[in-house]
Design a protein around this motif. Structure first.
Motif, PDB file in Angstrom:
ATOM      1  N   THR A  93       0.854  -1.189   0.000  1.00 32.48           N
ATOM      2  CA  THR A  93       0.000   0.000   0.000  1.00 32.48           C
ATOM      3  C   THR A  93       0.893   1.243   0.000  1.00 32.48           C
ATOM      4  OG1 THR A  93      -0.125  -0.014   2.432  1.00 32.48           O
ATOM      5  CG2 THR A  93      -1.901  -1.131   1.233  1.00 32.48           C
ATOM      6  N   GLU A  94       0.379   2.346  -0.544  1.00 29.54           N
ATOM      7  CA  GLU A  94       1.153   3.584  -0.595  1.00 29.54           C
ATOM      8  C   GLU A  94       1.254   4.275   0.751  1.00 29.54           C
ATOM      9  OE1 GLU A  94      -0.188   6.254  -3.598  1.00 29.54           O
ATOM     10  OE2 GLU A  94       0.472   4.960  -5.223  1.00 29.54           O
ATOM     11  N   LEU A  95       0.274   4.055   1.616  1.00 33.54           N
ATOM     12  CA  LEU A  95       0.250   4.628   2.955  1.00 33.54           C
ATOM     13  C   LEU A  95      -0.052   3.524   3.955  1.00 33.54           C
ATOM     14  CD1 LEU A  95      -1.919   7.826   2.396  1.00 33.54           C
ATOM     15  CD2 LEU A  95       0.484   7.774   3.051  1.00 33.54           C
ATOM     16  N   PRO A  96       0.319   3.724   5.217  1.00 33.52           N
ATOM     17  CA  PRO A  96      -0.107   2.761   6.225  1.00 33.52           C
ATOM     18  C   PRO A  96      -1.635   2.757   6.305  1.00 33.52           C
ATOM     19  CG  PRO A  96       1.563   4.254   7.102  1.00 33.52           C
ATOM     20  CD  PRO A  96       1.144   4.791   5.775  1.00 33.52           C
ATOM     21  N   ILE A  97      -2.217   1.581   6.402  1.00 36.47           N
ATOM     22  CA  ILE A  97      -3.661   1.458   6.565  1.00 36.47           C
ATOM     23  C   ILE A  97      -3.922   1.302   8.061  1.00 36.47           C
ATOM     24  CG2 ILE A  97      -5.748   0.171   5.971  1.00 36.47           C
ATOM     25  CD1 ILE A  97      -4.347   1.470   3.547  1.00 36.47           C
ATOM     26  N   VAL A  98      -4.528   2.323   8.660  1.00 33.94           N
ATOM     27  CA  VAL A  98      -4.739   2.370  10.106  1.00 33.94           C
ATOM     28  C   VAL A  98      -6.231   2.516  10.366  1.00 33.94           C
ATOM     29  CG1 VAL A  98      -4.194   3.641  12.211  1.00 33.94           C
ATOM     30  CG2 VAL A  98      -2.478   3.422  10.424  1.00 33.94           C
ATOM     31  N   ILE A  99      -6.744   1.666  11.275  1.00 38.77           N
ATOM     32  CA  ILE A  99      -8.163   1.713  11.599  1.00 38.77           C
ATOM     33  C   ILE A  99      -8.348   1.792  13.115  1.00 38.77           C
ATOM     34  CG2 ILE A  99      -8.953   0.528   9.522  1.00 38.77           C
ATOM     35  CD1 ILE A  99      -9.031  -2.066  11.085  1.00 38.77           C
ATOM     36  N   PRO A 100      -9.425   2.412  13.570  1.00 37.82           N
ATOM     37  CA  PRO A 100      -9.700   2.444  15.011  1.00 37.82           C
ATOM     38  C   PRO A 100     -10.045   1.043  15.506  1.00 37.82           C
ATOM     39  CG  PRO A 100     -11.077   4.033  13.821  1.00 37.82           C
ATOM     40  CD  PRO A 100     -10.396   3.183  12.806  1.00 37.82           C
ATOM     41  N   CYS A 101      -9.631   0.719  16.704  1.00 39.33           N
ATOM     42  CA  CYS A 101      -9.955  -0.577  17.294  1.00 39.33           C
ATOM     43  C   CYS A 101     -11.368  -0.548  17.864  1.00 39.33           C
ATOM     44  CB  CYS A 101      -8.978  -0.910  18.413  1.00 39.33           C
ATOM     45  SG  CYS A 101      -7.383  -1.396  17.787  1.00 39.33           S
ATOM     46  N   PRO A 102     -12.152  -1.593  17.614  1.00 45.37           N
ATOM     47  CA  PRO A 102     -13.493  -1.635  18.193  1.00 45.37           C
ATOM     48  C   PRO A 102     -13.448  -1.762  19.721  1.00 45.37           C
ATOM     49  CG  PRO A 102     -13.058  -3.603  16.882  1.00 45.37           C
ATOM     50  CD  PRO A 102     -11.894  -2.703  16.724  1.00 45.37           C
ATOM     51  N   LEU A 103     -12.393  -2.350  20.244  1.00 45.88           N
ATOM     52  CA  LEU A 103     -12.139  -2.420  21.691  1.00 45.88           C
ATOM     53  C   LEU A 103     -10.890  -1.587  21.936  1.00 45.88           C
ATOM     54  CD1 LEU A 103     -12.608  -6.278  22.161  1.00 45.88           C
ATOM     55  CD2 LEU A 103     -14.293  -4.472  22.561  1.00 45.88           C
ATOM     56  N   PRO A 104     -11.024  -0.269  22.063  1.00 45.52           N
ATOM     57  CA  PRO A 104      -9.865   0.628  22.074  1.00 45.52           C
ATOM     58  C   PRO A 104      -8.743   0.253  23.038  1.00 45.52           C
ATOM     59  CG  PRO A 104     -11.879   1.893  21.989  1.00 45.52           C
ATOM     60  CD  PRO A 104     -12.283   0.462  22.216  1.00 45.52           C
ATOM     61  N   ALA A 105      -9.070  -0.237  24.221  1.00 48.06           N
ATOM     62  CA  ALA A 105      -8.032  -0.565  25.197  1.00 48.06           C
ATOM     63  C   ALA A 105      -7.211  -1.786  24.792  1.00 48.06           C
ATOM     64  CB  ALA A 105      -8.656  -0.802  26.570  1.00 48.06           C
ATOM     65  N   SER A 106      -7.684  -2.557  23.817  1.00 46.31           N
ATOM     66  CA  SER A 106      -6.947  -3.764  23.418  1.00 46.31           C
ATOM     67  C   SER A 106      -5.796  -3.465  22.465  1.00 46.31           C
ATOM     68  CB  SER A 106      -7.897  -4.793  22.795  1.00 46.31           C
ATOM     69  OG  SER A 106      -8.408  -4.317  21.568  1.00 46.31           O
ATOM     70  N   CYS A 107      -5.787  -2.304  21.814  1.00 48.31           N
ATOM     71  CA  CYS A 107      -4.737  -1.944  20.859  1.00 48.31           C
ATOM     72  C   CYS A 107      -3.764  -0.962  21.504  1.00 48.31           C
ATOM     73  CB  CYS A 107      -5.346  -1.328  19.612  1.00 48.31           C
ATOM     74  SG  CYS A 107      -6.402  -2.467  18.694  1.00 48.31           S
ATOM     75  N   LYS A 108      -2.492  -1.354  21.575  1.00 50.58           N
ATOM     76  CA  LYS A 108      -1.471  -0.552  22.264  1.00 50.58           C
ATOM     77  C   LYS A 108      -0.539   0.187  21.312  1.00 50.58           C
ATOM     78  CE  LYS A 108      -2.708  -1.714  26.390  1.00 50.58           C
ATOM     79  NZ  LYS A 108      -3.324  -0.728  27.243  1.00 50.58           N
ATOM     80  N   GLY A 109      -0.867   0.240  20.028  1.00 50.85           N
ATOM     81  CA  GLY A 109       0.014   0.895  19.064  1.00 50.85           C
ATOM     82  C   GLY A 109       0.908  -0.121  18.383  1.00 50.85           C
ATOM     83  N   THR A 110       2.073   0.333  17.912  1.00 52.26           N
ATOM     84  CA  THR A 110       2.978  -0.560  17.195  1.00 52.26           C
ATOM     85  C   THR A 110       4.354  -0.618  17.846  1.00 52.26           C
ATOM     86  OG1 THR A 110       3.494   1.264  15.688  1.00 52.26           O
ATOM     87  CG2 THR A 110       1.894  -0.350  14.915  1.00 52.26           C
ATOM     88  N   ASP A 111       5.025  -1.727  17.617  1.00 52.89           N
ATOM     89  CA  ASP A 111       6.394  -1.926  18.077  1.00 52.89           C
ATOM     90  C   ASP A 111       7.325  -1.031  17.256  1.00 52.89           C
ATOM     91  OD1 ASP A 111       8.399  -3.796  19.552  1.00 52.89           O
ATOM     92  OD2 ASP A 111       9.064  -3.794  17.452  1.00 52.89           O
ATOM     93  N   LYS A 112       8.206  -0.307  17.915  1.00 50.42           N
ATOM     94  CA  LYS A 112       9.095   0.646  17.218  1.00 50.42           C
ATOM     95  C   LYS A 112      10.038  -0.047  16.238  1.00 50.42           C
ATOM     96  CE  LYS A 112       7.919   4.366  19.657  1.00 50.42           C
ATOM     97  NZ  LYS A 112       6.529   4.577  19.453  1.00 50.42           N
TER      98      LYS A 112
END
Length: 118
Positions: A69-88
């Motif tokens: 993909t040309e850009l990162p595809i980022v979506i909101p988590c339906p359970l927001p507290a379950s997604c902690k971002g990405t590993d550096k």
């Protein structure tokens, strides 16, 4: 803003353009091959066959890092507290303890969800 590969696959900076930052991305750091995704968001990944390995050997990569993909595809988590971002280092998603899978929405073995929003 975020740098976007404009054309070609050689990764040359001369072929990159800037665009507005997408919701869910940390654009205070350069987005080259691993986007920094904010907590409460999930970056789309794919499983690709590992080069030179058996056909069943796969590795998880971001669609952006793999050049799919040309850009990162980022979506909101339906359970927001379950997604902690990405590993550096790897750019892969980090799920909170007990969560795994697409948008960190599945319980790991040995864990269960008490309510629909946990």
């Amino acid at each position: 803003s975020v740098g976007v590969r404009n054309a070609g696959s050689d990764g040359s900076r001369s072929r990159w353009i800037c665009q507005d930052c997408q919701e869910g991305l940390d654009c205070s750091v350069p987005i080259n091959y691993n986007a920094s995704v904010l907590p409460r968001f999930f970056q789309l990944t794919a499983r690709l066959q590992s080069a030179g390995a058996s056909p069943s050997a796969t590795r998880e990569v971001t669609t952006y890092g793999a050049g799919l993909t040309e850009l990162p595809i980022v979506i909101p988590c339906p359970l927001p507290a379950s997604c902690k971002g990405t590993d550096k280092a790897s750019g892969l998603n980090i799920c909170s303890e007990g969560h795994e899978g697409f948008v960190c929405n599945r319980c790991k073995r040995g864990f269960s969800r008490q309510t629909p929003q946990q």
